[in-house]
Motif scaffolding. Structure first.
Motif, PDB file in Angstrom:
ATOM      1  N   LEU A   1       0.849  -1.193   0.000  1.00 36.32           N
ATOM      2  CA  LEU A   1       0.000   0.000   0.000  1.00 36.32           C
ATOM      3  C   LEU A   1       0.888   1.247   0.000  1.00 36.32           C
ATOM      4  N   ARG A   2       0.412   2.307  -0.641  1.00 32.86           N
ATOM      5  CA  ARG A   2       1.231   3.524  -0.773  1.00 32.86           C
ATOM      6  C   ARG A   2       1.046   4.444   0.437  1.00 32.86           C
ATOM      7  N   LYS A   3      -0.207   4.645   0.811  1.00 35.11           N
ATOM      8  CA  LYS A   3      -0.525   5.535   1.932  1.00 35.11           C
ATOM      9  C   LYS A   3      -1.909   5.141   2.442  1.00 35.11           C
ATOM     10  N   VAL A   4      -2.047   5.002   3.754  1.00 39.07           N
ATOM     11  CA  VAL A   4      -3.305   4.499   4.316  1.00 39.07           C
ATOM     12  C   VAL A   4      -3.983   5.570   5.163  1.00 39.07           C
ATOM     13  N   LEU A   5      -5.242   5.836   4.851  1.00 35.94           N
ATOM     14  CA  LEU A   5      -6.056   6.716   5.690  1.00 35.94           C
ATOM     15  C   LEU A   5      -6.828   5.843   6.676  1.00 35.94           C
ATOM     16  N   ILE A   6      -6.825   6.248   7.945  1.00 33.85           N
ATOM     17  CA  ILE A   6      -7.545   5.492   8.967  1.00 33.85           C
ATOM     18  C   ILE A   6      -8.837   6.248   9.274  1.00 33.85           C
ATOM     19  N   ALA A   7      -9.964   5.623   8.903  1.00 34.84           N
ATOM     20  CA  ALA A   7     -11.275   6.268   9.064  1.00 34.84           C
ATOM     21  C   ALA A   7     -11.822   5.942  10.450  1.00 34.84           C
ATOM     22  N   ASN A   8     -11.061   6.301  11.477  1.00 28.99           N
ATOM     23  CA  ASN A   8     -11.445   5.960  12.839  1.00 28.99           C
ATOM     24  C   ASN A   8     -10.681   6.843  13.815  1.00 28.99           C
TER      25      ASN A   8
ATOM     26  N   ILE B   1     -13.756  10.072   1.896  1.00 23.55           N
ATOM     27  CA  ILE B   1     -13.233   9.827   0.539  1.00 23.55           C
ATOM     28  C   ILE B   1     -12.487  11.069   0.026  1.00 23.55           C
ATOM     29  N   ASP B   2     -13.064  12.251   0.264  1.00 29.45           N
ATOM     30  CA  ASP B   2     -12.405  13.503  -0.145  1.00 29.45           C
ATOM     31  C   ASP B   2     -11.038  13.646   0.523  1.00 29.45           C
ATOM     32  N   ALA B   3     -10.986  13.318   1.816  1.00 28.06           N
ATOM     33  CA  ALA B   3      -9.724  13.426   2.560  1.00 28.06           C
ATOM     34  C   ALA B   3      -8.673  12.484   1.961  1.00 28.06           C
ATOM     35  N   ALA B   4      -9.099  11.268   1.614  1.00 28.63           N
ATOM     36  CA  ALA B   4      -8.172  10.300   1.020  1.00 28.63           C
ATOM     37  C   ALA B   4      -7.629  10.824  -0.310  1.00 28.63           C
ATOM     38  N   ARG B   5      -8.517  11.387  -1.126  1.00 27.36           N
ATOM     39  CA  ARG B   5      -8.126  11.979  -2.411  1.00 27.36           C
ATOM     40  C   ARG B   5      -7.108  13.107  -2.203  1.00 27.36           C
ATOM     41  N   LYS B   6      -7.450  13.997  -1.252  1.00 24.29           N
ATOM     42  CA  LYS B   6      -6.639  15.192  -1.005  1.00 24.29           C
ATOM     43  C   LYS B   6      -5.200  14.833  -0.642  1.00 24.29           C
ATOM     44  N   VAL B   7      -5.009  13.780   0.176  1.00 22.70           N
ATOM     45  CA  VAL B   7      -3.654  13.438   0.634  1.00 22.70           C
ATOM     46  C   VAL B   7      -2.986  12.382  -0.253  1.00 22.70           C
ATOM     47  N   GLY B   8      -3.718  11.875  -1.235  1.00 24.95           N
ATOM     48  CA  GLY B   8      -3.148  10.857  -2.114  1.00 24.95           C
ATOM     49  C   GLY B   8      -3.050   9.481  -1.492  1.00 24.95           C
TER      50      GLY B   8
ATOM     51  N   CYS C   1     -15.807   2.916  -1.822  1.00 22.27           N
ATOM     52  CA  CYS C   1     -14.348   2.837  -1.956  1.00 22.27           C
ATOM     53  C   CYS C   1     -13.982   2.080  -3.227  1.00 22.27           C
ATOM     54  N   GLU C   2     -14.633   0.928  -3.433  1.00 22.52           N
ATOM     55  CA  GLU C   2     -14.366   0.113  -4.627  1.00 22.52           C
ATOM     56  C   GLU C   2     -14.611   0.947  -5.888  1.00 22.52           C
ATOM     57  N   LYS C   3     -15.731   1.673  -5.910  1.00 21.04           N
ATOM     58  CA  LYS C   3     -16.109   2.484  -7.072  1.00 21.04           C
ATOM     59  C   LYS C   3     -15.103   3.600  -7.325  1.00 21.04           C
ATOM     60  N   GLU C   4     -14.600   4.173  -6.229  1.00 20.52           N
ATOM     61  CA  GLU C   4     -13.670   5.308  -6.335  1.00 20.52           C
ATOM     62  C   GLU C   4     -12.220   4.862  -6.551  1.00 20.52           C
ATOM     63  N   GLY C   5     -12.008   3.559  -6.650  1.00 28.48           N
ATOM     64  CA  GLY C   5     -10.656   3.054  -6.870  1.00 28.48           C
ATOM     65  C   GLY C   5      -9.775   3.100  -5.629  1.00 28.48           C
ATOM     66  N   LEU C   6     -10.399   3.175  -4.447  1.00 25.82           N
ATOM     67  CA  LEU C   6      -9.649   3.135  -3.191  1.00 25.82           C
ATOM     68  C   LEU C   6      -9.766   1.729  -2.603  1.00 25.82           C
ATOM     69  N   ILE C   7      -8.681   1.237  -2.024  1.00 24.60           N
ATOM     70  CA  ILE C   7      -8.714  -0.099  -1.422  1.00 24.60           C
ATOM     71  C   ILE C   7      -9.350  -0.001  -0.042  1.00 24.60           C
ATOM     72  N   PHE C   8     -10.464  -0.698   0.159  1.00 21.15           N
ATOM     73  CA  PHE C   8     -11.098  -0.799   1.481  1.00 21.15           C
ATOM     74  C   PHE C   8     -10.398  -1.952   2.193  1.00 21.15           C
ATOM     75  N   ILE C   9      -9.751  -1.673   3.317  1.00 22.10           N
ATOM     76  CA  ILE C   9      -8.979  -2.709   4.013  1.00 22.10           C
ATOM     77  C   ILE C   9      -9.946  -3.534   4.867  1.00 22.10           C
ATOM     78  N   GLY C  10     -10.540  -4.494   4.201  1.00 20.10           N
ATOM     79  CA  GLY C  10     -11.568  -5.340   4.787  1.00 20.10           C
ATOM     80  C   GLY C  10     -12.117  -6.215   3.675  1.00 20.10           C
ATOM     81  N   PRO C  11     -13.218  -6.915   3.960  1.00 22.05           N
ATOM     82  CA  PRO C  11     -13.787  -7.814   2.951  1.00 22.05           C
ATOM     83  C   PRO C  11     -14.466  -7.044   1.809  1.00 22.05           C
TER      84      PRO C  11
END
Ligand code: MV4
Length: 490
Positions: free
Chosen positions: A2-9, A67-74, A95-105
């Protein structure tokens, strides 16, 4: 990777994920609400993005802002932690639709397992045992009566969209079924905007035992033993341990439950970390209840007895790596137990007790792990779950791990707010707890027994001056008590 991980928590679980990322040299991004600007997870992450107001609905539950925050920071990926959006199929799909990896099932697995009736159908297809009952929502109380006659009383009505014990009614006799059906349906409607309920045979005095699994995107899946979670208060876990005292001498039962968990997860097309919840009766029969499609609060006890870092595996699996661990590589060593330290007033109905932590002194030494989300001077906000710190101990035996936890709790001083530290000292010093004949009613019965003793204030003060370790029964009295010796295994 993974390149950079945002923690949504937030809180201790955000800190836990940041620690794994740091060790793997992956940049971490925290998000925070207005009241969390100075929180520990914000201080520890490489970057942090504000996502709105204090109320969860204005920040940690806002899919668009995250999602916006993830985009903003890359960031290329999002770890949802537990709670908040972690089991939200729509968020995983977004996340799937936006091309972001959801770290889960995958969102499809979350969706199938989110509905309790569809999870039951899926378990049935997989050959995983479920409590006898219906796999479809009931249309009326008469349908419930017919099934109850087949499976026998007591039965339990449950909300199809349920969770946390809401929309659930235990029914002892046919004449109570109609009213219970109405109550369960309307509570389900109010709580989940879905009045659908189904029926199961009630499993009497069960243990709540869950199986941790890990699966990758290449068809590999393993189980990592069980966790004993029977010590609950109002459907909130209080102490968790691994292994389960009930399973520890029965590796063949563990294997059967593990294989049943893996079969259900495979049927759902599951990947990443997950947990299958089972009820286990006194005869050693086990029944699938539901699957939690997230990393769980109590994951550290499994990490402690297996020496496997579940969060690192979540990240590797999400990046598409192969699960190189094979089932035969998984071995269990020793015993682990977790106390959830909360900002709550244990003497006043466990009401939340937010406020500033004015002083903090924490335990250490051999076999002690602290997953904390706080620091001295930090003001615990009232908007969120008041979990402060998970105190996790490891030792060779259950008796040793209890002694170690007591020692660690006695080293713990959290100033400025009320906590449940003293409550744990009382519970862990109890003979019955040490005897390990645990079941889901244990804690309620323990509170009743304690009330009956009616100690005077002087006695309570005297007890507080004596170490809980000194109040423990002599070691030779102590052994894991199993009410059954020979299990009739299915
Ligand atoms: C049950 C049960 C007995 N029989 N289902 C409570 C929360 C929800 N996730 C499932 N629950 C239960 N389902 C059948 N067929 C007893 C409970 C239950 C319980 C389960 C786990 C931990 C604590 C509990 C406390 C009360 C009831």
């Amino acid at each position: 990777m993974l390149r950079k991980v945002l923690i949504a928590n937030r809180g201790e679980i955000a800190v836990r994920v940041i620690r794994a990322l740091r060790e793997m040299n992956i940049p971490s991004v925290a998000v925070f609400s207005d009241v969390d600007r100075h929180a520990l997870h914000v201080r520890m992450a490489d970057e942090a993005v504000g996502i709105g107001g204090a109320a969860s609905a204005d920040s940690y539950l806002r899919m668009d802002k995250i999602i916006d925050a993830a985009r903003k920071v890359g960031a290329d990926s999002i770890h949802p932690g537990y709670g908040f959006l972690s089991e939200n199929a729509a968020f995983a799909a977004l996340c799937e639709k936006e091309g972001l990896i959801f770290i889960g099932p995958p969102s499809s697995a979350i969706e199938q397992l989110g509905s309790k009736t569809s999870a039951r159908q899926l378990a049935k297809r997989a050959g995983t045992p479920i409590p006898p009952g219906t796999e479809e929502a009931l249309n009326n109380a008469n349908e419930a009566k017919a099934i109850a006659r087949e499976v026998g009383y007591p039965v339990i009505l449950k909300a199809a969209s349920g969770g946390g014990g809401k929309g659930m009614r235990r029914v002892e006799r046919e004449e109570d079924l109609e009213a219970a059906f109405r109550d369960a349906s309307s509570e389900a409607e109010r709580s989940f905007r879905d009045s659908a309920v189904y029926i199961e045979k009630f499993i009497v005095r069960p243990r709540h035992i869950e199986i941790q699994i890990l699966g990758d995107h290449h068809g590999n899946m393993i189980y990592l033993g069980e966790r004993e979670c029977s010590i609950q208060r109002r459907h909130q876990k209080v102490v968790e341990e691994a292994p389960s005292p009930f399973i520890v001498n029965h590796p063949e039962l563990r294997a059967k439950m593990g294989e049943a968990a893996v079969a259900a997860a495979k049927e759902a097309g599951y990947t990443n970390a997950g947990t299958c919840e089972f009820l286990v009766d006194i005869h050693g029969n086990f029944y699938f209840l539901e699957m939690n499609t997230r990393l769980q609060v109590e994951h550290p006890v499994t990490e402690s007895i297996t020496s496997i870092d579940l969060v690192k595996w979540q990240l590797r699996i999400a990046a598409g790596e192969k699960l190189t661990l094979k089932q035969e590589d998984i071995s269990i060593r020793g015993w682990s137990m977790e106390c959830r330290l909360y900002a709550e007033d244990a003497d006043n109905g466990f009401l939340p007790s937010p406020g500033e932590i004015t002083s903090l002194s924490l335990p250490g030494g051999p076999g002690v792990r602290l997953d904390s989300g706080v620091y001295p001077g930090w003001k615990v906000p009232l908007e969120y779950d008041p979990l402060l710190i998970k105190l996790v101990a490891w030792a060779e035996t259950r008796e040793d791990v209890v002694h170690r936890l007591i020692r660690a709790l006695e080293e713990t001083h959290i100033g400025g707010i009320r906590t449940n530290v003293e409550f744990f000292l009382d519970l862990l010093a109890d003979t019955e707890f040490l005897a390990a004949d645990l079941h889901t009613g244990f804690l309620d019965e323990w509170f009743t027994r304690r009330k009956k003793h009616e100690f005077t204030p002087a006695e309570i003060e005297a007890a507080k001056r004596v170490s809980a370790l000194a109040r423990r029964p002599k070691p030779q009295q102590v052994h894991v008590k199993s009410k059954w010796k020979e299990l009739p295994l299915r």
